[in-house]
Design a protein around this motif. Structure first.
Motif, PDB file in Angstrom:
ATOM      1  N   GLY A  98      71.969 -30.905  14.175  1.00 32.89           N
ATOM      2  CA  GLY A  98      70.616 -30.395  14.372  1.00 32.89           C
ATOM      3  C   GLY A  98      70.401 -29.072  13.674  1.00 32.89           C
ATOM      4  O   GLY A  98      71.189 -28.651  12.811  1.00 32.89           O
ATOM      5  N   ASP A 109      61.743 -22.925  15.813  1.00 40.01           N
ATOM      6  CA  ASP A 109      61.735 -24.351  15.496  1.00 40.01           C
ATOM      7  C   ASP A 109      63.151 -24.886  15.668  1.00 40.01           C
ATOM      8  O   ASP A 109      64.129 -24.259  15.209  1.00 40.01           O
ATOM      9  CB  ASP A 109      61.254 -24.556  14.058  1.00 40.01           C
ATOM     10  N   GLY A 162      65.671 -28.750  16.334  1.00 39.27           N
ATOM     11  CA  GLY A 162      65.730 -30.198  16.461  1.00 39.27           C
ATOM     12  C   GLY A 162      67.162 -30.678  16.571  1.00 39.27           C
ATOM     13  O   GLY A 162      68.104 -29.968  16.188  1.00 39.27           O
ATOM     14  N   GLU A 195      65.797 -38.388  16.798  1.00 38.01           N
ATOM     15  CA  GLU A 195      65.640 -37.018  16.323  1.00 38.01           C
ATOM     16  C   GLU A 195      64.492 -36.318  17.070  1.00 38.01           C
ATOM     17  O   GLU A 195      63.343 -36.345  16.632  1.00 38.01           O
ATOM     18  CB  GLU A 195      65.358 -37.015  14.817  1.00 38.01           C
ATOM     19  N   PRO A 196      64.795 -35.710  18.209  1.00 36.90           N
ATOM     20  CA  PRO A 196      63.763 -34.908  18.886  1.00 36.90           C
ATOM     21  C   PRO A 196      63.593 -33.546  18.199  1.00 36.90           C
ATOM     22  O   PRO A 196      64.556 -32.995  17.645  1.00 36.90           O
ATOM     23  CB  PRO A 196      64.324 -34.748  20.296  1.00 36.90           C
ATOM     24  N   ARG A 197      62.361 -33.035  18.237  1.00 35.03           N
ATOM     25  CA  ARG A 197      62.077 -31.741  17.614  1.00 35.03           C
ATOM     26  C   ARG A 197      61.076 -30.980  18.487  1.00 35.03           C
ATOM     27  O   ARG A 197      60.136 -31.584  19.034  1.00 35.03           O
ATOM     28  CB  ARG A 197      61.513 -31.924  16.205  1.00 35.03           C
ATOM     29  N   LYS A 240      58.871 -27.071  18.571  1.00 40.76           N
ATOM     30  CA  LYS A 240      58.528 -25.845  17.851  1.00 40.76           C
ATOM     31  C   LYS A 240      57.482 -25.068  18.629  1.00 40.76           C
ATOM     32  O   LYS A 240      56.445 -25.625  19.028  1.00 40.76           O
ATOM     33  CB  LYS A 240      57.990 -26.171  16.454  1.00 40.76           C
ATOM     34  N   TRP A 264      53.221 -29.446  12.197  1.00 41.60           N
ATOM     35  CA  TRP A 264      54.335 -28.511  12.383  1.00 41.60           C
ATOM     36  C   TRP A 264      54.099 -27.163  11.698  1.00 41.60           C
ATOM     37  O   TRP A 264      54.972 -26.298  11.729  1.00 41.60           O
ATOM     38  CB  TRP A 264      55.634 -29.124  11.855  1.00 41.60           C
ATOM     39  N   PHE A 310      55.809 -30.855  19.952  1.00 38.20           N
ATOM     40  CA  PHE A 310      57.001 -31.639  20.229  1.00 38.20           C
ATOM     41  C   PHE A 310      56.845 -33.011  19.582  1.00 38.20           C
ATOM     42  O   PHE A 310      55.735 -33.560  19.476  1.00 38.20           O
ATOM     43  CB  PHE A 310      57.239 -31.786  21.740  1.00 38.20           C
ATOM     44  N   LEU A 351      59.193 -36.819  18.284  1.00 36.94           N
ATOM     45  CA  LEU A 351      60.375 -37.653  18.361  1.00 36.94           C
ATOM     46  C   LEU A 351      60.313 -38.668  17.227  1.00 36.94           C
ATOM     47  O   LEU A 351      59.296 -39.349  17.033  1.00 36.94           O
ATOM     48  CB  LEU A 351      60.448 -38.376  19.714  1.00 36.94           C
ATOM     49  N   THR A 352      61.407 -38.763  16.475  1.00 37.58           N
ATOM     50  CA  THR A 352      61.497 -39.699  15.360  1.00 37.58           C
ATOM     51  C   THR A 352      62.763 -40.540  15.516  1.00 37.58           C
ATOM     52  O   THR A 352      63.819 -40.021  15.885  1.00 37.58           O
ATOM     53  CB  THR A 352      61.547 -38.955  14.018  1.00 37.58           C
TER      54      THR A 352
END
Length: 782
Positions: free
Chosen positions: A446, A482, A484, A503-505, A507, A535, A554, A556-557
């Motif tokens: 990450g 930021d 992830g 892949e959570p993110r 920011k 973003w 927020f 999620l991918t």
């Protein structure tokens, strides 16, 4: 010299394939197991020339000869030198003059170009001579023909008398090509790849078109000369006829002159000049119509681009980059009437831009002057953008410095000028300083990136604002964090293995509120709300608005990756913002965002195989329970020349819904003829019909907005095209035209060229003929 070789000798072995180095008296070649004549080493040394020549290899069923005079070969006679083969029933080779006389079934192959005839003479080394009643085939484009006589001037140039010429392939003894060029005399130059015909007649399907003299290419190499005429039909201009002339000035310069007659308008004189040097390059397009009968005035347009470097001669400065982009036209209606002279049909803002830039190490600077020409339409007026007279920008940046920190600074001074009566704003001089520092921590699992930004600006207005101010200063800081994570696992779906990621993110961005309502807007614009801009720290491009933020984003991918290639097969994504306080800074006329959750961004793309591709993006409003914007797209491409794409776009706020369909497909598939797999740029064989098109349909209006619809027919040595085009030129009007073209493959194209229209409008469109590599002489190796 041994006595037996001086006398007239007849050798008749049962199957003789004797090869004699006739000219040089050097080593003699023979078939395996066959003895070589004995030679005295001293005599051989005396006979060798000072400069070695290419060996001449001869063979046949019977051979007679007189040393240093002549050699006669009979029965499947053959004479060879590197890059050349001569065959016939009888070959007489004169060693003193290096001349071969060929009788019966003459066949000559020179570097892949093939010639046949009844008899001929040839100066072997110089490749000078003639062939009677020849047929010929050229390697570069597969063209062939026959004539009364062909005279070789050297290995690259020849004169052909009473000749025919076509790229159609022979099919049977009574074969007649679909198109044929006849000429009383034809000169070919293989080095320049140019042919010239005199007393010419071009026949297509038996219909003759006299052409007293013409030149034509033997390959795709550039050459000067008249290009095929372009003929079209336009709903506004009527019948259009263009006769272009191409001038190949030098390998790095060329020009095209395009006189055009428009039935309803008059004569338009257009041209293009291109140049390419080591330090600079550019292009100039221009046209002039002395009297447009529809508008009652003269019309003109000028479009030029130049990019290059300037050597200052000062070591401390070095080289400067220089760019120039000029676009000027005579009147507001030019974009509608001359859309194909250099503008797209929607170009109403013409930039005139000159810039000088410099860079060294971490520093760069740009000085720019930008002035706009705005083409107004009474049915759809637009406010012109501001001229920048001038704009000076300096940048400094450094990454991974001082313990992993990234730094960036930018300074900008711009003098904005426009007609205040149109903009309803004062002009201004604006100075901006922007600084940024961040420290990324990047790991395989990450990342985390804290960042600080500072945006300072100062305005000087040429007249007072509503509150009486003639100047204004603004300082806005921004802080963000930021981060992830990346989780991976092996997965298997539908019998196929993948590397699956999650892949959570997250920011967080904070920008304090600064009242900016009194500031005019010179260059700020709202970013489109999408997966990239959601973003970003600022919701606006430009420097006149810095949005106030106290929000968290927020997302999620999840992706499916091919474990062997790393290619992305499936991508699913979701992202959303939450505002802790309502937005206050916005552009004039725009609605600020409320406190709470924003619209949700949803996205999915699937590339399961090269045949199918799917892509979708949706902006969903949770409160209203519907989508604000939706884009869906699917493409099916099972092979060359077979592609269909369909897209659906909807914007609820604008009341817009559109369907966009594009395709290229062989019509022969409908009756079971799947064609041949000849590869890219070669079509799918002769006798094939193709349908091509793109349709943009407005669902609320129940009307076709833009459309391109066409038919292509590939006959092998010629291709026919008919394309109809409709383009919206204003809210209430459109421009329609029909283009038809006849392409003689490897020779020329006649008609209005629709290929650029097809290539620009149809996704993944493939040309039916596109030369990928130049043919090797070994393609027709003998």
């Amino acid at each position: 010299m041994p006595r037996s070789l001086k006398q007239h000798v007849v050798v008749r072995p049962r199957a003789l394939h004797l090869a004699v180095l006739a000219l040089l008296g050097g080593p003699v070649w023979a078939q395996p197991g066959q003895p070589l004549p004995l030679r005295d080493s001293q005599v051989l040394e005396e006979q060798l020339p000072e400069t070695p020549q290419a060996p001449t290899l001869m063979r046949g069923e019977r051979m007679t000869g007189r040393t240093e005079l002549e050699t006669v070969i009979e029965g499947d006679a053959e004479l060879r030198r590197p890059g050349m083969t001569v065959k016939g029933d009888r070959i007489t080779y004169d060693q003193g003059t290096d001349r071969a006389t060929i009788k019966g079934n003459v066949q000559v192959n020179s570097a892949g170009n093939r010639y046949t005839g009844t008899e001929g003479e040839l100066q072997v080394d110089a490749f000078e001579g003639s062939i009677q009643q020849p047929t010929y085939e050229f390697l570069s484009n597969g063209a062939q023909g026959q004539a009364e006589r062909i005279d070789f001037l050297d290995e690259d140039r020849a004169v052909i008398r009473n000749a025919t010429y076509t790229t159609c392939r022979r099919d049977g003894p009574d074969w007649m090509p679909a198109w044929l060029l006849r000429a009383s005399q034809m000169r070919v130059d293989q080095e320049e790849q140019v042919g010239e015909a005199e007393g010419a007649v071009l026949e297509f399907k038996g219909v003759p078109v006299p052409l007293p003299s013409m030149s034509f290419p033997l390959s795709d190499r550039r050459k000067s000369g008249w290009l095929p005429p372009a003929i079209g039909l336009d709903s506004t201009s009527g019948l259009i006829l263009s006769v272009p002339y191409y001038w190949n000035i030098a390998p790095n310069r060329d020009a095209t002159l395009i006189p055009t007659a428009m039935l309803r308008r008059g004569v338009d004189l257009a041209g293009e000049f291109r140049y390419l040097e080591n330090d600079y390059n550019g292009r100039i397009n221009a046209n002039y119509m002395p009297n447009d009968k529809l508008r009652g005035e003269s019309r003109w347009g000028f479009f030029g681009r130049h990019d290059g470097t300037i050597n200052t001669g000062i070591d401390a400065i070095g080289q400067l980059g220089f760019g120039l982009n000029l676009n000027r036209v005579s009147d507001d209606n030019y974009w509608r009437d001359f859309s194909r002279s250099g503008l797209s049909l929607t170009t109403r803002l013409l930039s005139n831009d000159a810039a000088v830039n410099w860079a060294r190490g971490d520093f760069s600077m740009t000085a720019r002057v930008l002035k706009w020409q705005t083409l107004q339409d009474v049915t759809s007026p637009i406010v012109p953008p501001y001229d920048r007279l001038p704009q000076i920008t300096g940048r400094w940046g450094r990454n991974n410095a001082n313990g992993g920190f990234d730094y960036r600074m930018e300074g900008d001074f711009t003098r904005f000028r426009a007609d205040s009566a149109l903009t309803n704003q004062p002009n201004a001089d604006r100075g901006v300083v922007f600084g940024e520092i961040s420290r990324p921590w990047l790991r395989p699992w990450g990342f985390v990136t804290p960042k600080m930004q500072l945006h300072a600006s100062s305005y000087q207005f040429d007249r007072a604002l509503a509150g009486g101010q003639t100047s204004h200063n603004r300082l806005v800081p921004t802080a963000s964090l930021d981060g992830g994570l990346v989780f991976e696992r092996n997965a298997r779906y539908f019998g196929r293995g993948f590397l699956q990621t999650l892949e959570p993110r997250l920011k967080y961005v904070y920008t304090p509120y600064r009242n900016q309502n009194i500031l005019p807007n010179y260059d700020a614009g709202a970013y489109d709300f999408n997966f990239a801009t959601i973003w970003s720290e600022n919701a606006f491009a430009g420097h006149d608005r810095i949005v106030d933020n106290n929000l968290v984003t927020f997302g999620l991918t999840s992706r499916l990756l091919d474990p062997d290639t790393g290619a992305e097969v499936v991508r699913l994504g979701i992202a959303q913002r939450y505002r802790f306080v309502p937005q206050q800074v916005t552009l004039p006329g725009r609605t600020p965002a409320d406190k709470g959750l924003s619209d949700v961004m949803l996205g999915a793309s699937i590339n399961w195989s090269p045949t199918w591709a799917f892509d979708s993006v949706a902006q969903y409003n949770i409160k209203a329970g519907n989508s604000t914007r939706t884009t869906l797209g699917v493409r099916y491409s099972p092979g060359d020349y077979r592609t269909v794409s369909l897209a659906y776009r909807r914007e609820r706020d604008l009341g817009s819904q559109q369907l966009d369909l594009g395709w290229q497909w062989p019509l022969n598939d409908l009756w079971g003829d799947r064609g041949q797999n000849l590869g890219r740029g070669q079509g799918q064989g002769a006798g094939r019909w193709y349908s091509v098109g793109r349709l943009n349909y407005s669902i609320p209006d129940r009307a076709l907005v833009d459309g391109v619809l066409g038919i292509e027919y590939d006959a092998g040595c010629w291709i026919g095209r008919v394309v109809v085009e409709k383009l919206q030129s204003s809210i209430s009007s459109s421009t329609k035209r029909i283009m038809f073209q006849l392409e003689f493959v490897g020779f020329s194209r006649v008609g209005s060229n629709p290929l650029r229209t097809l290539h620009n409008n149809i996704p993944r469109y493939q040309y039916l003929r596109e030369e990928i590599t130049s043919p090797s002489r070994f393609t027709q190796y003998d």
